[in-house]
Scaffold this motif. Structure first.
Motif, PDB file in Angstrom:
ATOM      1  N   ILE A 152      -5.785  -5.289   9.354  1.00  0.00           N
ATOM      2  CA  ILE A 152      -6.572  -5.888   8.272  1.00  0.00           C
ATOM      3  C   ILE A 152      -5.689  -6.144   7.050  1.00  0.00           C
ATOM      4  CG2 ILE A 152      -8.464  -5.485   6.644  1.00  0.00           C
ATOM      5  CD1 ILE A 152      -9.922  -4.018   8.900  1.00  0.00           C
ATOM      6  N   ARG A 153      -4.782  -5.218   6.761  1.00  0.00           N
ATOM      7  CA  ARG A 153      -3.853  -5.447   5.648  1.00  0.00           C
ATOM      8  C   ARG A 153      -3.036  -6.706   5.891  1.00  0.00           C
ATOM      9  NH1 ARG A 153       1.145  -5.274   4.232  1.00  0.00           N
ATOM     10  NH2 ARG A 153       1.773  -4.763   6.361  1.00  0.00           N
ATOM     11  N   ALA A 156      -8.070  -1.023  -4.549  1.00  0.00           N
ATOM     12  CA  ALA A 156      -9.304  -1.564  -3.976  1.00  0.00           C
ATOM     13  C   ALA A 156      -9.241  -1.540  -2.454  1.00  0.00           C
ATOM     14  CB  ALA A 156      -9.536  -2.993  -4.472  1.00  0.00           C
ATOM     15  N   PHE A 157      -8.057  -1.764  -1.898  1.00  0.00           N
ATOM     16  CA  PHE A 157      -7.875  -1.715  -0.447  1.00  0.00           C
ATOM     17  C   PHE A 157      -8.186  -0.316   0.084  1.00  0.00           C
ATOM     18  CE2 PHE A 157      -5.148  -1.121   3.317  1.00  0.00           C
ATOM     19  CZ  PHE A 157      -5.567  -2.192   4.102  1.00  0.00           C
ATOM     20  N   THR A 210       0.854  -1.182   0.000  1.00  0.00           N
ATOM     21  CA  THR A 210       0.000   0.000   0.000  1.00  0.00           C
ATOM     22  C   THR A 210       0.891   1.232   0.000  1.00  0.00           C
ATOM     23  OG1 THR A 210      -0.104   0.101   2.424  1.00  0.00           O
ATOM     24  CG2 THR A 210      -1.786  -1.222   1.302  1.00  0.00           C
ATOM     25  N   VAL A 211       0.284   2.409  -0.087  1.00  0.00           N
ATOM     26  CA  VAL A 211       1.069   3.643  -0.025  1.00  0.00           C
ATOM     27  C   VAL A 211       1.815   3.718   1.299  1.00  0.00           C
ATOM     28  CG1 VAL A 211       0.926   6.156   0.057  1.00  0.00           C
ATOM     29  CG2 VAL A 211      -0.417   4.890  -1.630  1.00  0.00           C
ATOM     30  N   ALA A 212       1.148   3.326   2.377  1.00  0.00           N
ATOM     31  CA  ALA A 212       1.775   3.358   3.702  1.00  0.00           C
ATOM     32  C   ALA A 212       2.821   2.264   3.859  1.00  0.00           C
ATOM     33  CB  ALA A 212       0.706   3.222   4.784  1.00  0.00           C
ATOM     34  N   ILE A 227      -0.312 -11.828   9.982  1.00  0.00           N
ATOM     35  CA  ILE A 227      -0.762 -11.616  11.355  1.00  0.00           C
ATOM     36  C   ILE A 227      -1.207 -12.912  12.029  1.00  0.00           C
ATOM     37  CG2 ILE A 227      -3.244 -11.235  10.979  1.00  0.00           C
ATOM     38  CD1 ILE A 227      -2.942  -8.763  12.854  1.00  0.00           C
ATOM     39  N   PHE A 228      -1.430 -13.970  11.256  1.00  0.00           N
ATOM     40  CA  PHE A 228      -1.976 -15.201  11.832  1.00  0.00           C
ATOM     41  C   PHE A 228      -1.016 -15.854  12.824  1.00  0.00           C
ATOM     42  CE2 PHE A 228      -4.553 -15.613   7.695  1.00  0.00           C
ATOM     43  CZ  PHE A 228      -5.543 -14.795   8.209  1.00  0.00           C
ATOM     44  N   GLN A 229       0.232 -16.049  12.415  1.00  0.00           N
ATOM     45  CA  GLN A 229       1.211 -16.646  13.322  1.00  0.00           C
ATOM     46  C   GLN A 229       1.516 -15.702  14.477  1.00  0.00           C
ATOM     47  OE1 GLN A 229       2.417 -19.883  13.099  1.00  0.00           O
ATOM     48  NE2 GLN A 229       3.031 -19.359  15.194  1.00  0.00           N
TER      49      GLN A 229
END
Length: 270
Positions: free
Chosen positions: A241-242, A178-179, A68-70, A249-251
């Motif tokens: 969310i990203r 879209a994000f 993303t841009v960030a 983020i799952f692990q």
């Protein structure tokens, strides 16, 4: 057992591309028309861009990084994007449930992955039935369904469904534009995240006509996301969310729960 190189080859074949690396997150396009400051009207319109970010093209889907841009390089924590650059973002989203890296997600893998977050066993069984029950057949290399309900990572893009956020494209790539649009449309109050009310409006806004499967899948996917993140203030942060989309983020959440359990055991043993 499928190696990383074999998984890439399978992905190339299924995605119908001869040059997989051409579409990586490092690919950018320069548009001279983006030079100079945008006027007040255009700056608030999509496609999302700005003169100061002209080097980043949000309209270009990224194959192997949720950029993303960030976060133009995707997830750099624990070198995630680099370690998984041989996989599409949708494959990265699912790799947590493939602990032996054989390219196949068994129902038991799904159950164990959910239990590692601290979810109730009954909830984990329900999640396993929904995930493997609904997502196995589209990824099957055969015309016949898999009686063992396995999910094949090399064909995971076939699980793309309608009435969703449209952040993944049909090849399993991440769409930065879209994000940003999703949050622009549904982050009411510009909170930097989404709450339950925002998700409800997104559910209504993203539905396709008569897409009963897509409606159901969207509902359960965001329900699972909220249960996983479980924000104290009720707002799921945009960055979290990203990281759900690229699976990084799952692990992290599993490790976080394991640490809490260790602390509880130590406190109980005193």
């Amino acid at each position: 057992m499928a190696t990383s190189d074999e998984l890439v080859k399978l992905s190339q074949k299924d995605l119908g591309r001869e040059n997989f690396s051409h579409h990586t997150h490092l690919t950018t396009r320069h548009d001279p028309g983006l030079q100079g400051e945008l006027d007040a009207n255009t700056a608030n319109d999509y496609p999302y861009t700005h003169a100061k970010e002209a080097h980043f093209n949000p309209g270009l889907a990224r194959t192997n990084a949720a950029a993303t841009v960030a976060k133009p390089d995707g997830t750099t924590q624990d070198n995630w994007a680099e370690r998984h650059k041989h996989m599409t973002v949708m494959q990265q989203h699912c790799v947590y449930w493939d602990p032996d890296h054989d390219g196949v997600i068994w129902p038991l893998d799904t159950y164990r992955g959910c239990r590692a977050w601290g979810w109730n066993p009954v909830l984990c069984i329900i999640a396993t039935i929904l995930i493997n029950g609904m997502l196995s057949y589209p990824t099957s290399p055969s015309i016949l369904p898999d009686p063992l309900y396995r999910i094949n990572l090399s064909r995971i893009h076939h699980d793309k469904h309608g009435s969703d956020s449209q952040i993944y494209d049909n090849q399993g790539r991440f769409r930065p534009q879209a994000f940003e649009e999703f949050f622009s449309n549904y982050d009411r109050g510009n909170k930097g995240g989404l709450n339950i009310g925002d998700l409800w409006y997104a559910y209504l806004g993203q539905r396709f006509v008569f897409d009963f499967f897509g409606w159901s899948a969207y509902f359960f996917e965001w329900l699972a996301t909220y249960l996983l993140l479980w924000p104290a203030d009720g707002i799921m942060k945009k960055e979290d969310i990203r990281r759900v989309y690229d699976g990084s983020i799952f692990q992290f959440k599993a490790d976080e729960y394991a640490k809490k359990q260790k602390k509880s055991v130590k406190a109980f043993g005193r």
